[in-house]
Design a protein around this motif. Sequence first.
Motif, PDB file in Angstrom:
ATOM      1  N   LYS A 100      -7.061  -0.989   1.353  1.00  0.00           N
ATOM      2  CA  LYS A 100      -7.014  -0.270   2.619  1.00  0.00           C
ATOM      3  C   LYS A 100      -7.912   0.948   2.516  1.00  0.00           C
ATOM      4  O   LYS A 100      -8.231   1.323   1.371  1.00  0.00           O
ATOM      5  CB  LYS A 100      -5.586   0.143   2.987  1.00  0.00           C
ATOM      6  N   PHE A 129       2.243   0.138   0.677  1.00  0.00           N
ATOM      7  CA  PHE A 129       3.448   0.949   0.848  1.00  0.00           C
ATOM      8  C   PHE A 129       4.684   0.096   1.103  1.00  0.00           C
ATOM      9  O   PHE A 129       5.767   0.414   0.636  1.00  0.00           O
ATOM     10  CB  PHE A 129       3.246   2.014   1.935  1.00  0.00           C
ATOM     11  N   VAL A 163      -4.958  15.889  -2.648  1.00  0.00           N
ATOM     12  CA  VAL A 163      -5.416  14.506  -2.790  1.00  0.00           C
ATOM     13  C   VAL A 163      -6.945  14.446  -2.864  1.00  0.00           C
ATOM     14  O   VAL A 163      -7.525  13.501  -3.419  1.00  0.00           O
ATOM     15  CB  VAL A 163      -4.852  13.658  -1.611  1.00  0.00           C
ATOM     16  N   GLN A 167      -9.935  12.103  -4.831  1.00  0.00           N
ATOM     17  CA  GLN A 167     -10.659  11.247  -3.892  1.00  0.00           C
ATOM     18  C   GLN A 167     -11.550  12.134  -2.997  1.00  0.00           C
ATOM     19  O   GLN A 167     -11.256  12.321  -1.805  1.00  0.00           O
ATOM     20  CB  GLN A 167      -9.657  10.451  -3.036  1.00  0.00           C
ATOM     21  N   ASP A 180      -6.524   7.341   6.395  1.00  0.00           N
ATOM     22  CA  ASP A 180      -6.297   7.130   4.967  1.00  0.00           C
ATOM     23  C   ASP A 180      -4.828   6.959   4.608  1.00  0.00           C
ATOM     24  O   ASP A 180      -4.454   6.065   3.849  1.00  0.00           O
ATOM     25  CB  ASP A 180      -6.873   8.307   4.167  1.00  0.00           C
ATOM     26  N   HIS A 184      -0.805   3.823   6.079  1.00  0.00           N
ATOM     27  CA  HIS A 184       0.353   3.381   5.278  1.00  0.00           C
ATOM     28  C   HIS A 184       1.659   3.601   6.050  1.00  0.00           C
ATOM     29  O   HIS A 184       2.528   2.736   6.060  1.00  0.00           O
ATOM     30  CB  HIS A 184       0.460   4.195   3.985  1.00  0.00           C
ATOM     31  N   TYR A 234      -1.068  16.709   5.009  1.00  0.00           N
ATOM     32  CA  TYR A 234      -1.492  17.144   3.677  1.00  0.00           C
ATOM     33  C   TYR A 234      -1.648  18.662   3.649  1.00  0.00           C
ATOM     34  O   TYR A 234      -2.302  19.194   2.772  1.00  0.00           O
ATOM     35  CB  TYR A 234      -2.813  16.466   3.286  1.00  0.00           C
ATOM     36  N   PRO A 244       4.126  11.268  -3.833  1.00  0.00           N
ATOM     37  CA  PRO A 244       3.757  10.608  -2.585  1.00  0.00           C
ATOM     38  C   PRO A 244       4.960   9.943  -1.903  1.00  0.00           C
ATOM     39  O   PRO A 244       4.843   8.841  -1.389  1.00  0.00           O
ATOM     40  CB  PRO A 244       2.760   9.558  -3.051  1.00  0.00           C
ATOM     41  N   TRP A 290       2.720   9.338  -9.505  1.00  0.00           N
ATOM     42  CA  TRP A 290       2.165   8.144  -8.875  1.00  0.00           C
ATOM     43  C   TRP A 290       2.985   6.880  -9.163  1.00  0.00           C
ATOM     44  O   TRP A 290       2.610   5.786  -8.736  1.00  0.00           O
ATOM     45  CB  TRP A 290       0.727   7.933  -9.365  1.00  0.00           C
ATOM     46  N   VAL A 293       3.875   4.372  -6.342  1.00  0.00           N
ATOM     47  CA  VAL A 293       2.679   3.707  -5.808  1.00  0.00           C
ATOM     48  C   VAL A 293       2.183   2.678  -6.826  1.00  0.00           C
ATOM     49  O   VAL A 293       1.820   1.547  -6.484  1.00  0.00           O
ATOM     50  CB  VAL A 293       1.587   4.762  -5.487  1.00  0.00           C
TER      51      VAL A 293
HETATM   52  O1  89V Z   1      -3.778   5.463  -0.174  1.00  0.00           O
HETATM   53  C1  89V Z   1      -4.271   6.453  -0.668  1.00  0.00           C
HETATM   54  O2  89V Z   1      -5.463   6.636  -0.584  1.00  0.00           O
HETATM   55  C2  89V Z   1      -3.530   7.466  -1.509  1.00  0.00           C
HETATM   56  C3  89V Z   1      -2.025   7.461  -1.478  1.00  0.00           C
HETATM   57  C4  89V Z   1      -1.500   8.602  -2.188  1.00  0.00           C
HETATM   58  C5  89V Z   1      -1.497   7.541  -0.103  1.00  0.00           C
HETATM   59  O3  89V Z   1      -1.594   6.266  -2.092  1.00  0.00           O
HETATM   60  O4  89V Z   1      -4.037   8.712  -1.224  1.00  0.00           O
END
Ligand code: 89V
Length: 347
Positions: A100, A129, A163, A167, A180, A184, A234, A244, A290, A293
């Motif tokens: 995604k 998610f 974040v 990234q 972004d 989710h 954020y 997250p 993390w 996730v």
């Molecule tokens: O999806 C993402 O790019 C992440 C996240 C923390 C939401 O997984 O930033």
Amino acid sequence: MTELRGGLIGCGFFANNHLNAWRDLSASGDGAAIVALCDRDEARLASVAKAFGIGRTYTDAKAMFEAEALDFVDIATTAPTHRALVELAAAHKVPVICQKPMAPTIADGRAMVAACEAAGVPMMVHENFRWQKPIMAVEEIVRSGAIGKPFWGRVSFRSGYDVISGQPYLAEGTRFIIEDLGVHVLDTARFLFGEVSRLTASTAQVNPTIKGEDVATMLLVHEGGVTSVVDCSYSSRRARELFPEVLIDVEGSEGSVQLDAGYQLTLITKDGPQTRDVSPTPLAWAEQPWHGVQESVLNIERHFIETLRAGTEPATSGADNLKTFELVEAAYLSAATGRTVDPSEAR
Ligand code: 89V
Ligand code: NAD
């Protein structure tokens, strides 16, 4: 069972999670392994190949598809490259799982789905998610009927986590949080409450060092009768930084369910409240915060392989994810115009 042979394109920030999860799946006999890697950055490619012991490497995706007999490809690059890479996979008749957000525009997303359909290859979006253990636990309760007929919900992600440092490309686009992260939480709302007939959104840019919005509040009316609030930020300084974590409330005719901070799940019925811990299970390679996730990456990859073997449609197939993409488009349109939008306008 013969192990399916996969190639992975894009060895950047998030790809380590993909590769660790693929390695776990191979070790646990789930029948898939990454046998080839591709990244146009030679140094990064070499270092990831060494870390994961993968000998077959390519700086050009076309060369990888031509040289390797792949059963699937995992695309872990950023959105601007997704369409060309998915079309390349389709041209080589290789099933795809693609990160995604699906693409920069919904027209690109539609073209990707059409290319895979025309080639007869499965396409899944790595929308992970709904594969997080705490979110799956909420969905299971809603689906079980334990709270009766749901009528109201909230899906909330509020954080001050930086974040951007991991990234940096997120600071550059005129679209940020809805594209972004909102993608989710909007997908989570669809997962829990079904399709959406009306959406109203308001956005703000609080952080002056980025180009896009970093706060969004969305009101969704779902076809089945639920009204939900989906909010993400954020730029939130809070007593407890929860990144997250996604917090969820669902109210139904017979009770409620709450997913609160620290992965505490409370079911409230006529018998009173019952709370249990639904924390993600940290995998051997997990890094806090993390780990939830990361566990969802393992879950989604396992699901993808199961669907390839069974010949069934993945939960977040390309076609399914276009519906989440329509919500993203509806949110931006609503925020820009100040009006309530029917997501089918994005079709
Ligand atoms: O999806 C993402 O790019 C992440 C996240 C923390 C939401 O997984 O930033
Ligand atoms: P990144 O920029 O760190 O890594 C991308 C890599 O792809 C780079 O190494 C780049 O050289 C390579 N690349 C780009 N185009 C290529 C091409 N055509 N051929 C070969 N290699 C190419 O990006 P990232 O932060 O790892 O993010 C990748 C994707 O993962 C994004 O779409 C992001 O939204 C997504 N993501 C998802 C989650 C999640 O929870 N699902 C979390 C973080 C990131």
